[in-house]
Design a protein around this motif. Structure first.
Motif, PDB file in Angstrom:
ATOM      1  N   TRP A 147    -106.852 -45.840  91.053  1.00  0.00           N
ATOM      2  CA  TRP A 147    -105.388 -45.793  91.025  1.00  0.00           C
ATOM      3  C   TRP A 147    -104.881 -44.404  90.668  1.00  0.00           C
ATOM      4  O   TRP A 147    -103.696 -44.099  90.848  1.00  0.00           O
ATOM      5  CB  TRP A 147    -104.842 -46.815  90.032  1.00  0.00           C
ATOM      6  CG  TRP A 147    -105.235 -46.540  88.600  1.00  0.00           C
ATOM      7  CD1 TRP A 147    -106.340 -46.998  87.955  1.00  0.00           C
ATOM      8  CD2 TRP A 147    -104.528 -45.738  87.659  1.00  0.00           C
ATOM      9  NE1 TRP A 147    -106.378 -46.532  86.663  1.00  0.00           N
ATOM     10  CE2 TRP A 147    -105.269 -45.760  86.455  1.00  0.00           C
ATOM     11  CE3 TRP A 147    -103.336 -45.005  87.706  1.00  0.00           C
ATOM     12  CZ2 TRP A 147    -104.856 -45.069  85.310  1.00  0.00           C
ATOM     13  CZ3 TRP A 147    -102.932 -44.321  86.569  1.00  0.00           C
ATOM     14  CH2 TRP A 147    -103.689 -44.361  85.392  1.00  0.00           C
ATOM     15  N   TRP A 192     -95.501 -44.330  93.421  1.00  0.00           N
ATOM     16  CA  TRP A 192     -95.660 -45.659  92.833  1.00  0.00           C
ATOM     17  C   TRP A 192     -94.473 -46.554  93.150  1.00  0.00           C
ATOM     18  O   TRP A 192     -94.629 -47.761  93.314  1.00  0.00           O
ATOM     19  CB  TRP A 192     -95.867 -45.543  91.321  1.00  0.00           C
ATOM     20  CG  TRP A 192     -97.228 -45.037  90.955  1.00  0.00           C
ATOM     21  CD1 TRP A 192     -98.357 -45.041  91.731  1.00  0.00           C
ATOM     22  CD2 TRP A 192     -97.622 -44.450  89.716  1.00  0.00           C
ATOM     23  NE1 TRP A 192     -99.421 -44.490  91.050  1.00  0.00           N
ATOM     24  CE2 TRP A 192     -98.996 -44.116  89.813  1.00  0.00           C
ATOM     25  CE3 TRP A 192     -96.942 -44.170  88.522  1.00  0.00           C
ATOM     26  CZ2 TRP A 192     -99.690 -43.534  88.759  1.00  0.00           C
ATOM     27  CZ3 TRP A 192     -97.639 -43.573  87.473  1.00  0.00           C
ATOM     28  CH2 TRP A 192     -99.004 -43.262  87.586  1.00  0.00           C
ATOM     29  N   GLU A 199     -96.597 -53.378  97.935  1.00  0.00           N
ATOM     30  CA  GLU A 199     -97.788 -53.779  97.185  1.00  0.00           C
ATOM     31  C   GLU A 199     -98.704 -54.704  97.976  1.00  0.00           C
ATOM     32  O   GLU A 199     -99.932 -54.529  97.997  1.00  0.00           O
ATOM     33  CB  GLU A 199     -97.358 -54.441  95.868  1.00  0.00           C
ATOM     34  CG  GLU A 199     -98.518 -54.820  94.948  1.00  0.00           C
ATOM     35  CD  GLU A 199     -98.961 -56.253  95.128  1.00  0.00           C
ATOM     36  OE1 GLU A 199    -100.122 -56.571  94.797  1.00  0.00           O
ATOM     37  OE2 GLU A 199     -98.147 -57.059  95.624  1.00  0.00           O
ATOM     38  N   PRO A 208    -106.363 -49.186  96.203  1.00  0.00           N
ATOM     39  CA  PRO A 208    -106.053 -49.510  94.805  1.00  0.00           C
ATOM     40  C   PRO A 208    -104.892 -48.706  94.231  1.00  0.00           C
ATOM     41  O   PRO A 208    -105.028 -48.018  93.207  1.00  0.00           O
ATOM     42  CB  PRO A 208    -107.361 -49.181  94.091  1.00  0.00           C
ATOM     43  CG  PRO A 208    -107.924 -48.034  94.867  1.00  0.00           C
ATOM     44  CD  PRO A 208    -107.565 -48.337  96.319  1.00  0.00           C
ATOM     45  N   MET A 209    -103.728 -48.791  94.871  1.00  0.00           N
ATOM     46  CA  MET A 209    -102.544 -48.183  94.283  1.00  0.00           C
ATOM     47  C   MET A 209    -102.220 -48.900  92.967  1.00  0.00           C
ATOM     48  O   MET A 209    -102.604 -50.056  92.767  1.00  0.00           O
ATOM     49  CB  MET A 209    -101.368 -48.260  95.249  1.00  0.00           C
ATOM     50  CG  MET A 209    -101.474 -47.322  96.437  1.00  0.00           C
ATOM     51  SD  MET A 209    -101.443 -45.583  95.911  1.00  0.00           S
ATOM     52  CE  MET A 209    -101.483 -44.744  97.497  1.00  0.00           C
ATOM     53  N   LEU A 210    -101.504 -48.230  92.091  1.00  0.00           N
ATOM     54  CA  LEU A 210    -101.270 -48.757  90.753  1.00  0.00           C
ATOM     55  C   LEU A 210    -100.743 -50.190  90.731  1.00  0.00           C
ATOM     56  O   LEU A 210    -101.274 -51.012  89.976  1.00  0.00           O
ATOM     57  CB  LEU A 210    -100.318 -47.828  89.990  1.00  0.00           C
ATOM     58  CG  LEU A 210    -100.088 -48.193  88.518  1.00  0.00           C
ATOM     59  CD1 LEU A 210    -101.389 -48.084  87.724  1.00  0.00           C
ATOM     60  CD2 LEU A 210     -99.018 -47.285  87.909  1.00  0.00           C
ATOM     61  N   VAL A 213    -103.481 -52.672  91.215  1.00  0.00           N
ATOM     62  CA  VAL A 213    -104.456 -52.743  90.122  1.00  0.00           C
ATOM     63  C   VAL A 213    -103.886 -53.436  88.890  1.00  0.00           C
ATOM     64  O   VAL A 213    -104.540 -54.291  88.281  1.00  0.00           O
ATOM     65  CB  VAL A 213    -104.951 -51.325  89.760  1.00  0.00           C
ATOM     66  CG1 VAL A 213    -105.878 -51.364  88.545  1.00  0.00           C
ATOM     67  CG2 VAL A 213    -105.655 -50.688  90.948  1.00  0.00           C
ATOM     68  N   ALA A 219     -96.592 -51.649  86.761  1.00  0.00           N
ATOM     69  CA  ALA A 219     -96.401 -50.421  87.543  1.00  0.00           C
ATOM     70  C   ALA A 219     -94.964 -49.932  87.429  1.00  0.00           C
ATOM     71  O   ALA A 219     -94.713 -48.720  87.368  1.00  0.00           O
ATOM     72  CB  ALA A 219     -96.770 -50.671  88.998  1.00  0.00           C
TER      73      ALA A 219
END
Length: 298
Positions: A147, A192, A199, A208-210, A213, A219
């Protein structure tokens, strides 16, 4: 005959749009502008017309080459995301051939060589590093592994500012250095916010963007905290000579972004995420305009 000519013209137009689309020119132009502002805020901005032109085009060409490589490399995951599935390498509008890699490499080599010859080696190195961090560090090494991908990858924008500053003086001053820090702090809350809005698509693509995760709610909190840190960092140049115009623009743009980021934490949905994403662009634009006008007044 006229129908045939019209059809041929339409095909040429579609091909031109496809080719231009892979280079992500909207992002490239913004990165080019940050490079020019980096030169403007340098204490002794004294480039000739030709040097300004080479700085602009070298940063733009390097960014374009990295953007094209990103689409070339990511075509499989792009096919699984709604906002990217119409990209040219995904749809087949442009055939994904190794020749494209040669074109991208030639663009980057030409940009670096021009900066090296007309500006100086340090500026050329920063031009190269901007493309390298986006094309290789972010796209190849980090995007699918952690991330932190966009945090480290965010250095790509900072290098454009440093390239501009180094073009004027290889001893990077406080103002361009702090502006580069501002670009680094700007990237995470900007991307983000977009990642929260998309998402589900990032999750489907295995990126695996924030928000994938830790979840969209956490986020969103990270976006808000990052926005506050960004605004605080963007005010530091005032202590090193930036003037009233810069201060007013930074406060206005920063306040708006923080407000939108706060709204996102109160109600996490696509609408508030896009609102925060767009507000980040307003904030950066305000900082760049303020820095430019302030440098001109000085």
């Amino acid at each position: 005959m006229s129908t045939t000519l019209a059809s041929g013209s339409s095909e040429v137009g579609r091909l031109a749009r496809s080719v231009l689309g892979i280079f992500k020119l909207r992002i490239g132009v913004m990165i080019m502008v940050t490079g020019l502002v980096g030169a403007l805020v340098a204490p002794t901005a004294s480039l000739g017309v030709g040097q300004w032109l080479v700085l602009a085009m070298s940063v733009l060409m390097a960014s374009a080459s990295a953007g094209a490589f990103n689409q070339y490399y990511e075509f499989e995951s792009d096919a699984r995301m709604g906002r990217t599935r119409n990209r040219a390498f995904v749809t087949g509008a442009l055939r994904r051939r190794p020749l494209w890699l040669a074109v991208m490499a030639a663009m980057l080599a030409g940009a670096v060589a021009a900066a090296w010859q007309v500006l100086n080696p340090l500026a050329a190195i920063f031009v190269f590093l901007g493309a390298f961090f986006y094309g290789v560090v972010y796209t190849v090494w980090l995007k699918r592994r952690t991330w932190l991908n966009i945090v480290v990858g965010g250095l790509a924008g900072s290098f454009a500012v440093l390239a501009g500053a180094a073009a004027v003086d290889t001893q990077i001053g406080a103002l361009p250095g702090l502006l580069a820090v501002t670009l680094f702090l700007w990237t995470p809350p900007h991307f983000w916010s977009l990642a929260i809005a998309n998402e589900a698509e990032y999750a489907a693509a295995g990126v695996p963007m924030l928000p994938v995760v830790v979840g969209p709610e956490r986020a969103a909190q990270a976006v808000f905290v990052s926005a506050v840190l960004l605004v605080a960092g963007s005010l530091l140049p005032v202590a090193f000579g930036a003037g009233l115009v810069y201060l007013l623009c930074s406060v206005a743009g920063g306040t708006y972004f923080v407000y939108r980021a706060w709204q996102l934490t109160r109600s996490v949905n696509r609408g508030t995420a896009i609102g925060s994403f767009l507000a980040s662009i307003v904030q950066l634009s305000a900082v760049l305009v303020g820095a430019s006008v302030d440098a001109w007044l000085r």
